[in-house]
Design a protein around this motif. Structure first.
Motif, PDB file in Angstrom:
ATOM      1  N   UNK A   1     -34.086 -21.401  14.773  1.00  0.00           N
ATOM      2  CA  UNK A   1     -35.334 -21.235  13.956  1.00  0.00           C
ATOM      3  C   UNK A   1     -36.392 -22.666  14.371  1.00  0.00           C
ATOM      4  N   UNK A   2     -36.676 -22.558  15.762  1.00  0.00           N
ATOM      5  CA  UNK A   2     -37.710 -23.361  16.220  1.00  0.00           C
ATOM      6  C   UNK A   2     -37.276 -24.532  16.862  1.00  0.00           C
ATOM      7  N   UNK A   3     -36.117 -25.229  16.335  1.00  0.00           N
ATOM      8  CA  UNK A   3     -35.743 -26.746  16.396  1.00  0.00           C
ATOM      9  C   UNK A   3     -35.351 -27.091  17.898  1.00  0.00           C
ATOM     10  N   UNK A   4     -35.435 -26.204  18.842  1.00  0.00           N
ATOM     11  CA  UNK A   4     -35.145 -26.699  20.215  1.00  0.00           C
ATOM     12  C   UNK A   4     -36.593 -26.983  21.049  1.00  0.00           C
ATOM     13  N   UNK A   5     -37.519 -26.072  20.514  1.00  0.00           N
ATOM     14  CA  UNK A   5     -38.827 -26.533  21.146  1.00  0.00           C
ATOM     15  C   UNK A   5     -39.653 -25.342  20.859  1.00  0.00           C
ATOM     16  N   UNK A   6     -40.799 -24.937  21.462  1.00  0.00           N
ATOM     17  CA  UNK A   6     -41.865 -24.149  21.085  1.00  0.00           C
ATOM     18  C   UNK A   6     -41.678 -22.948  22.002  1.00  0.00           C
ATOM     19  N   UNK A   7     -41.397 -21.496  21.805  1.00  0.00           N
ATOM     20  CA  UNK A   7     -41.047 -20.580  22.264  1.00  0.00           C
ATOM     21  C   UNK A   7     -42.369 -19.978  23.009  1.00  0.00           C
ATOM     22  N   UNK A   8     -42.513 -19.978  24.140  1.00  0.00           N
ATOM     23  CA  UNK A   8     -43.756 -19.509  24.781  1.00  0.00           C
ATOM     24  C   UNK A   8     -43.954 -18.054  25.208  1.00  0.00           C
ATOM     25  N   UNK A   9     -42.897 -17.355  25.683  1.00  0.00           N
ATOM     26  CA  UNK A   9     -42.752 -15.874  26.072  1.00  0.00           C
ATOM     27  C   UNK A   9     -41.518 -15.471  26.333  1.00  0.00           C
ATOM     28  N   UNK A  10     -41.372 -14.161  26.357  1.00  0.00           N
ATOM     29  CA  UNK A  10     -40.052 -13.719  26.447  1.00  0.00           C
ATOM     30  C   UNK A  10     -40.096 -12.099  27.219  1.00  0.00           C
ATOM     31  N   UNK A  11     -39.053 -11.709  27.958  1.00  0.00           N
ATOM     32  CA  UNK A  11     -39.026 -10.488  28.581  1.00  0.00           C
ATOM     33  C   UNK A  11     -37.999  -9.667  28.037  1.00  0.00           C
ATOM     34  N   UNK A  12     -38.392  -8.558  27.105  1.00  0.00           N
ATOM     35  CA  UNK A  12     -37.387  -7.857  26.572  1.00  0.00           C
ATOM     36  C   UNK A  12     -37.149  -6.247  27.315  1.00  0.00           C
ATOM     37  N   UNK A  13     -35.981  -5.787  27.126  1.00  0.00           N
ATOM     38  CA  UNK A  13     -35.698  -4.478  27.610  1.00  0.00           C
ATOM     39  C   UNK A  13     -36.160  -3.733  26.300  1.00  0.00           C
ATOM     40  N   UNK A  14     -36.866  -2.734  26.338  1.00  0.00           N
ATOM     41  CA  UNK A  14     -37.234  -1.519  25.273  1.00  0.00           C
ATOM     42  C   UNK A  14     -36.298  -0.287  25.461  1.00  0.00           C
ATOM     43  N   UNK A  15     -36.482   0.166  24.362  1.00  0.00           N
ATOM     44  CA  UNK A  15     -35.480   1.579  24.093  1.00  0.00           C
ATOM     45  C   UNK A  15     -36.435   2.722  24.174  1.00  0.00           C
ATOM     46  N   UNK A  16     -35.978   3.747  24.948  1.00  0.00           N
ATOM     47  CA  UNK A  16     -36.899   4.853  25.313  1.00  0.00           C
ATOM     48  C   UNK A  16     -36.866   5.921  24.040  1.00  0.00           C
ATOM     49  N   UNK A  17     -37.810   6.351  23.550  1.00  0.00           N
ATOM     50  CA  UNK A  17     -38.255   7.373  22.520  1.00  0.00           C
ATOM     51  C   UNK A  17     -38.741   8.752  23.033  1.00  0.00           C
ATOM     52  N   UNK A  18     -38.594   9.654  22.273  1.00  0.00           N
ATOM     53  CA  UNK A  18     -39.329  11.066  22.678  1.00  0.00           C
ATOM     54  C   UNK A  18     -40.061  11.434  21.447  1.00  0.00           C
ATOM     55  N   UNK A  19     -40.140  10.459  20.433  1.00  0.00           N
ATOM     56  CA  UNK A  19     -40.821  11.035  19.001  1.00  0.00           C
ATOM     57  C   UNK A  19     -40.991   9.555  18.307  1.00  0.00           C
ATOM     58  N   UNK A  20     -42.102   9.955  17.501  1.00  0.00           N
ATOM     59  CA  UNK A  20     -42.173   8.847  16.400  1.00  0.00           C
ATOM     60  C   UNK A  20     -41.846   9.153  15.270  1.00  0.00           C
ATOM     61  N   UNK A  21     -41.094  10.531  15.217  1.00  0.00           N
ATOM     62  CA  UNK A  21     -40.314  10.927  13.866  1.00  0.00           C
ATOM     63  C   UNK A  21     -38.857  10.467  13.847  1.00  0.00           C
TER      64      UNK A  21
END
Length: 441
Positions: A168-188
């Protein structure tokens, strides 16, 4: 460097509402300079104001949205995304979805910042399979109290990573992150909704569909006796029709604050009954847009106004799997008997806990409830606190606005490790929120 301004702010629940000195850096250099020169120990980063209670409130607030709102890199082939912490999930989705990617984990609103998602280590409707948001981060940059810019992950600077994700922000200020996304073949989303008659049937639907990618239940908190725990349990899978359209529907707007008298036991009970019976069949199959499935309340701007100017308490707890059924029966009966039921009541199944020191989920069931604030609510919540502890549960910091230190710390076995880490690295002399002071973090 920009001047600080005095403002009265609150979380999404509008309780508590406090006076703050707000600093809004416009560049990353401004942000570094502020941290290096700030002498107020009661300082916390602020994102888009969607945590419910006082976790992002303090005497001094650093509004990070202007200085930290850039995309850094998006590998469309590999599905890795690097961006700054002030970008919202909504902004991320607008970029990645047309390219066939989706967030690996998402909470019930897309209007939180990336930094907020990490600080709360958010979970979603797929925790039983995918875990928390942090489990899909390959690199995390944090601005520490001494001005250093540190990168960490589960293998490097591990303690900092485990303290920050869920911290909850108590170690410092988060600047950026790299995340692995999930593939999708539809928005439905192919959605199957089971109408259950009681809590036993609700649990059965969950346990019989453990392989469903997404699952969530709306639960009727006013139902009693043989109908106790009746629910609408929704299971979801992304379709594969190749359609990658963003939502077309414009959000409705809650135009004004509801008069307090309109939201009462009778009106909520009436709503719950109508909502439950709107589905006539025991099983309903349909195809819906992902926004409708994941973010139903985002379709109403300022929906928190329905609780009136006095605000509301979001109350979310989780119970371990072996006590969940008995515990939820007892808690739901207590709420129904009190006549203070919630019409926003969400039940989710969770998988195993991760190793972050203050992450909320454990293997079991969580229940999230919204209660309009009134005098009779406080003794009910205090009684519910004791029931949650009796059944070995714990509370979610991103939703909390009033749990005591004694109650909170009983649910987190690594809380002393977190406190000691903060002290050893002088974080407790630089980053504190109203919440962290209340519960002794």
């Amino acid at each position: 460097m920009p001047e600080a301004t005095d403002k009265q702010l609150s979380g999404w629940g509008r309780y508590p509402r406090l006076q703050h000195s707000v600093f809004t850096p416009v560049t990353t250099s401004n942000l570094h300079g502020f941290v290096a020169n700030n002498k107020n120990p009661n300082t916390i980063a602020f994102g888009n104001g969607r945590s419910y209670g006082d976790s992002a409130l303090s005497e001094c607030i650093v509004d990070c949205r202007l200085a930290q709102n850039y995309f850094i890199d998006f590998d469309i082939r590999q599905g890795t995304l690097t961006c700054q912490s002030g970008i919202t999930l909504d902004e991320i989705l607008k970029v990645i979805v047309p390219k066939g990617w989706f967030l690996p984990v998402t909470p019930g609103t897309r209007f939180i910042t990336l930094g907020g998602a990490i600080a709360a280590d958010v979970h979603g409707k797929n925790h039983h399979l995918a875990g928390c948001f942090s489990q899909h981060i390959s690199a995390l940059r944090i601005l520490l109290a001494d001005g250093s810019d540190v990168t960490c992950d589960e293998q490097h600077n591990t303690d900092l990573f485990r303290a920050t994700c869920g911290g909850m922000g108590l170690t410092g200020i988060i600047l950026s992150a790299t995340i692995q996304l999930t593939p999708i073949a539809s928005t439905q989303i192919k959605q199957t909704t089971h109408k259950t008659r009681n809590l036993e049937e609700t649990f059965s639907v969950y346990e019989e569909n453990l392989n469903s990618s997404y699952s969530v239940a709306w639960i009727d908190c006013f139902a009693k006796d043989k109908s106790l725990g009746r629910s609408l349990v929704s299971l979801g899978e992304f379709a594969d029709d190749g359609t990658l359209r963003q939502g077309q529907n414009k959000a409705l707007t809650m135009p004004a604050w509801f008069p307090g008298i309109m939201l009462n036991a009778w009106s909520i009970k009436c709503f719950n009954t109508l909502y439950y019976h709107r589905q006539r069949r025991s099983i309903k199959e349909e195809t819906v847009h992902y926004e409708q499935f994941f973010y139903p309340l985002d379709g109403i701007k300022h929906w928190n106004r329905m609780y009136g100017r006095g605000g509301f308490i979001q109350y979310q707890f989780i119970l371990p799997k072996d006590t969940s059924f008995e515990g939820l029966q007892t808690i739901l009966k207590t709420i129904a008997d009190s006549g203070q039921g919630s019409f926003l009541a969400v039940l989710k199944l969770h998988g195993k806990a991760n190793q972050n020191w203050l992450s909320f989920p454990m293997e079991g069931y969580s229940l999230a409830l919204d209660f309009k604030i009134k005098d009779s609510l406080w003794p009910l919540l205090e009684y519910l606190d004791q029931l949650v502890l009796k059944y070995q549960g714990r509370f979610y910091l991103a939703k909390d606005a009033r749990v005591s230190r004694e109650v909170f710390e009983q649910g987190y076995p690594n809380i002393e490790k977190f406190r000691q880490y903060r002290q050893e690295h002088n974080m407790n002399q630089h980053f504190n929120s109203a919440q962290s002071l209340r519960i002794g973090l």
